[in-house]
Scaffold this motif. Sequence first.
Motif, PDB file in Angstrom:
ATOM      1  N   PRO A   8      42.716  46.155  61.069  1.00 29.86           N
ATOM      2  CA  PRO A   8      43.298  45.784  59.769  1.00 29.86           C
ATOM      3  C   PRO A   8      43.845  44.364  59.761  1.00 29.86           C
ATOM      4  O   PRO A   8      44.593  43.964  60.653  1.00 29.86           O
ATOM      5  N   LEU A   9      43.421  43.595  58.769  1.00 31.54           N
ATOM      6  CA  LEU A   9      43.869  42.225  58.573  1.00 31.54           C
ATOM      7  C   LEU A   9      44.302  42.055  57.124  1.00 31.54           C
ATOM      8  O   LEU A   9      43.896  42.816  56.251  1.00 31.54           O
ATOM      9  N   ALA A  10      45.126  41.044  56.875  1.00 31.65           N
ATOM     10  CA  ALA A  10      45.514  40.708  55.509  1.00 31.65           C
ATOM     11  C   ALA A  10      45.266  39.230  55.278  1.00 31.65           C
ATOM     12  O   ALA A  10      45.426  38.407  56.190  1.00 31.65           O
ATOM     13  N   PHE A  11      44.854  38.876  54.063  1.00 28.06           N
ATOM     14  CA  PHE A  11      44.601  37.490  53.682  1.00 28.06           C
ATOM     15  C   PHE A  11      45.453  37.161  52.462  1.00 28.06           C
ATOM     16  O   PHE A  11      45.700  38.024  51.621  1.00 28.06           O
ATOM     17  N   ASN A  12      45.866  35.906  52.364  1.00 28.31           N
ATOM     18  CA  ASN A  12      46.666  35.496  51.220  1.00 28.31           C
ATOM     19  C   ASN A  12      45.762  35.021  50.080  1.00 28.31           C
ATOM     20  O   ASN A  12      45.888  33.927  49.548  1.00 28.31           O
ATOM     21  N   CYS A  13      44.806  35.872  49.734  1.00 30.79           N
ATOM     22  CA  CYS A  13      43.878  35.593  48.649  1.00 30.79           C
ATOM     23  C   CYS A  13      43.289  36.921  48.195  1.00 30.79           C
ATOM     24  O   CYS A  13      43.431  37.933  48.871  1.00 30.79           O
ATOM     25  N   VAL A  14      42.647  36.911  47.067  1.00 27.57           N
ATOM     26  CA  VAL A  14      41.934  38.094  46.593  1.00 27.57           C
ATOM     27  C   VAL A  14      40.555  38.097  47.251  1.00 27.57           C
ATOM     28  O   VAL A  14      39.894  37.055  47.314  1.00 27.57           O
ATOM     29  N   THR A  15      40.119  39.252  47.762  1.00 23.68           N
ATOM     30  CA  THR A  15      38.796  39.327  48.372  1.00 23.68           C
ATOM     31  C   THR A  15      37.933  40.358  47.643  1.00 23.68           C
ATOM     32  O   THR A  15      38.408  41.426  47.259  1.00 23.68           O
ATOM     33  N   VAL A  16      36.674  40.003  47.466  1.00 21.82           N
ATOM     34  CA  VAL A  16      35.676  40.883  46.857  1.00 21.82           C
ATOM     35  C   VAL A  16      34.549  41.033  47.868  1.00 21.82           C
ATOM     36  O   VAL A  16      33.865  40.052  48.191  1.00 21.82           O
ATOM     37  N   THR A  17      34.352  42.235  48.391  1.00 17.88           N
ATOM     38  CA  THR A  17      33.344  42.479  49.427  1.00 17.88           C
ATOM     39  C   THR A  17      32.280  43.425  48.897  1.00 17.88           C
ATOM     40  O   THR A  17      32.591  44.550  48.490  1.00 17.88           O
ATOM     41  N   LEU A  43      40.295  43.751  47.116  1.00 15.07           N
ATOM     42  CA  LEU A  43      41.596  43.750  47.760  1.00 15.07           C
ATOM     43  C   LEU A  43      42.469  42.645  47.184  1.00 15.07           C
ATOM     44  O   LEU A  43      42.032  41.492  47.061  1.00 15.07           O
ATOM     45  N   ALA A  44      43.685  43.009  46.826  1.00 18.38           N
ATOM     46  CA  ALA A  44      44.647  42.013  46.388  1.00 18.38           C
ATOM     47  C   ALA A  44      45.132  41.203  47.579  1.00 18.38           C
ATOM     48  O   ALA A  44      44.940  41.584  48.739  1.00 18.38           O
ATOM     49  N   ALA A  45      45.773  40.086  47.300  1.00 18.46           N
ATOM     50  CA  ALA A  45      46.340  39.277  48.369  1.00 18.46           C
ATOM     51  C   ALA A  45      47.362  40.079  49.166  1.00 18.46           C
ATOM     52  O   ALA A  45      48.058  40.937  48.628  1.00 18.46           O
ATOM     53  N   ILE A  62      33.666  37.464  49.149  1.00 18.88           N
ATOM     54  CA  ILE A  62      34.095  36.297  48.377  1.00 18.88           C
ATOM     55  C   ILE A  62      35.613  36.241  48.425  1.00 18.88           C
ATOM     56  O   ILE A  62      36.284  37.230  48.125  1.00 18.88           O
ATOM     57  N   CYS A  63      36.165  35.080  48.795  1.00 17.96           N
ATOM     58  CA  CYS A  63      37.609  34.873  48.799  1.00 17.96           C
ATOM     59  C   CYS A  63      37.990  34.034  47.585  1.00 17.96           C
ATOM     60  O   CYS A  63      37.442  32.947  47.383  1.00 17.96           O
ATOM     61  N   ASP A  65      41.165  32.279  45.548  1.00 22.87           N
ATOM     62  CA  ASP A  65      42.560  31.852  45.599  1.00 22.87           C
ATOM     63  C   ASP A  65      43.356  32.533  44.493  1.00 22.87           C
ATOM     64  O   ASP A  65      42.884  32.689  43.364  1.00 22.87           O
ATOM     65  N   THR A  66      44.596  32.945  44.802  1.00 20.26           N
ATOM     66  CA  THR A  66      45.407  33.648  43.805  1.00 20.26           C
ATOM     67  C   THR A  66      45.705  32.786  42.584  1.00 20.26           C
ATOM     68  O   THR A  66      45.761  33.294  41.460  1.00 20.26           O
ATOM     69  N   ASP A  67      45.912  31.495  42.788  1.00 24.19           N
ATOM     70  CA  ASP A  67      46.102  30.599  41.642  1.00 24.19           C
ATOM     71  C   ASP A  67      44.897  30.646  40.715  1.00 24.19           C
ATOM     72  O   ASP A  67      45.027  30.687  39.489  1.00 24.19           O
ATOM     73  N   TYR A  68      43.719  30.608  41.296  1.00 22.71           N
ATOM     74  CA  TYR A  68      42.471  30.609  40.528  1.00 22.71           C
ATOM     75  C   TYR A  68      42.333  31.897  39.718  1.00 22.71           C
ATOM     76  O   TYR A  68      41.968  31.874  38.539  1.00 22.71           O
ATOM     77  N   VAL A  69      42.677  33.024  40.337  1.00 22.14           N
ATOM     78  CA  VAL A  69      42.576  34.308  39.643  1.00 22.14           C
ATOM     79  C   VAL A  69      43.568  34.385  38.488  1.00 22.14           C
ATOM     80  O   VAL A  69      43.226  34.829  37.383  1.00 22.14           O
ATOM     81  N   ILE A  70      44.794  33.934  38.713  1.00 21.56           N
ATOM     82  CA  ILE A  70      45.807  33.974  37.654  1.00 21.56           C
ATOM     83  C   ILE A  70      45.412  33.064  36.501  1.00 21.56           C
ATOM     84  O   ILE A  70      45.613  33.390  35.322  1.00 21.56           O
ATOM     85  N   ASP A  71      44.827  31.910  36.815  1.00 15.75           N
ATOM     86  CA  ASP A  71      44.347  31.025  35.746  1.00 15.75           C
ATOM     87  C   ASP A  71      43.299  31.733  34.877  1.00 15.75           C
ATOM     88  O   ASP A  71      43.294  31.595  33.650  1.00 15.75           O
ATOM     89  N   GLN A  72      42.426  32.498  35.498  1.00 18.28           N
ATOM     90  CA  GLN A  72      41.410  33.218  34.733  1.00 18.28           C
ATOM     91  C   GLN A  72      42.038  34.300  33.862  1.00 18.28           C
ATOM     92  O   GLN A  72      41.616  34.506  32.720  1.00 18.28           O
ATOM     93  N   VAL A  73      43.044  34.992  34.389  1.00 25.23           N
ATOM     94  CA  VAL A  73      43.750  35.999  33.591  1.00 25.23           C
ATOM     95  C   VAL A  73      44.399  35.336  32.378  1.00 25.23           C
ATOM     96  O   VAL A  73      44.345  35.865  31.255  1.00 25.23           O
ATOM     97  N   PHE A  74      45.003  34.163  32.600  1.00 24.69           N
ATOM     98  CA  PHE A  74      45.654  33.468  31.492  1.00 24.69           C
ATOM     99  C   PHE A  74      44.663  33.118  30.388  1.00 24.69           C
ATOM    100  O   PHE A  74      44.890  33.404  29.200  1.00 24.69           O
ATOM    101  N   TRP A  75      43.536  32.523  30.743  1.00 23.53           N
ATOM    102  CA  TRP A  75      42.581  32.101  29.722  1.00 23.53           C
ATOM    103  C   TRP A  75      41.867  33.288  29.090  1.00 23.53           C
ATOM    104  O   TRP A  75      41.477  33.224  27.924  1.00 23.53           O
TER     105      TRP A  75
END
Length: 291
Positions: A8-17, A43-45, A62-63, A65-75
């Motif tokens: 088990p590992l954790a990443f500080n980003c959203v991952t889509v496998t 998987l969430a960050a 696919i990794c 970035d959380t900033d990138y994902v939040i920007d997409q939610v905003f728009w």
Amino acid sequence: MIRAAVAPLAFNCVTVTVVRDGSAILLSEFGQKPINVGDVILLAANTLCGGEPEEQMTVTTICADTDYVIDQVFWQHVGQLQDRLDAQDFAATIYTEPAQILRLGEDRASALEPWLDELVALSTEHRPVENFHRLQALWFSITHVIAPLIRTSEMRLSSTQRATTWPAVPRIRRFSPLRREARRGAELLRVNTARHWSVGDLAAELHLSKSQVSRLFVDAYGKSPIAYLTMLRTERMARLIRTTDDPISMIAREVGWSDPDFAARQFRRSIGVTPRKYRSMINDHAAQMVG
């Protein structure tokens, strides 16, 4: 291709496998689940996850970035959101399951393969400027297929659910596994932003030296522990300004800044406007929505 168990590992980003071949048992902090070809693991960050393949399996990850994902939610929801911080709270409300398996099916998953292959090829070219628009097109094509399967809710329904978004992090950083101490340190700061933290205090909690803690945070989050704490305080302050009528000086003390002037300077440096201006913008937006 994966042939052995992955701890088990954790990443500080959203991952889509995307599972492209084979099968395995997924081991996340929320239990064990079987995965097969045609499944997509979301998987969430900061979500621990590993797996044990049955013989072998092939995946593409696919990794994002959380900033990138939040920007997409905003728009995507710009008609009802005030700003990016509002989008962060909105995402934390509706995307409450940090580990999801999307049963896409082998046929639909195979349709993603040309896009995944091209995305990987362009990513390894290390030409982000030249390939930017094509990379975005491929990402949106993939998310257009998988997004309808992502579970959302207006409220938390089970004890395993938690907010999937974490505070904003630098856009340019490595997508490397987080050390357990980094996750623990960030959690300590997040749950008690009002404490008068020093690097020494945090080092004592984590049983590390001050220099080790500083390197740990820079490697994991791209900023020092104190800069990370400032980010947390700023975002909590913005949230309280949006959701309460408390005086700004009181809010500043509540998040950990005893000096309102210092708090205002930190807030403006992070958000771009003063706390009073931010509250005025929020009120104006609310009035427009009512009107």
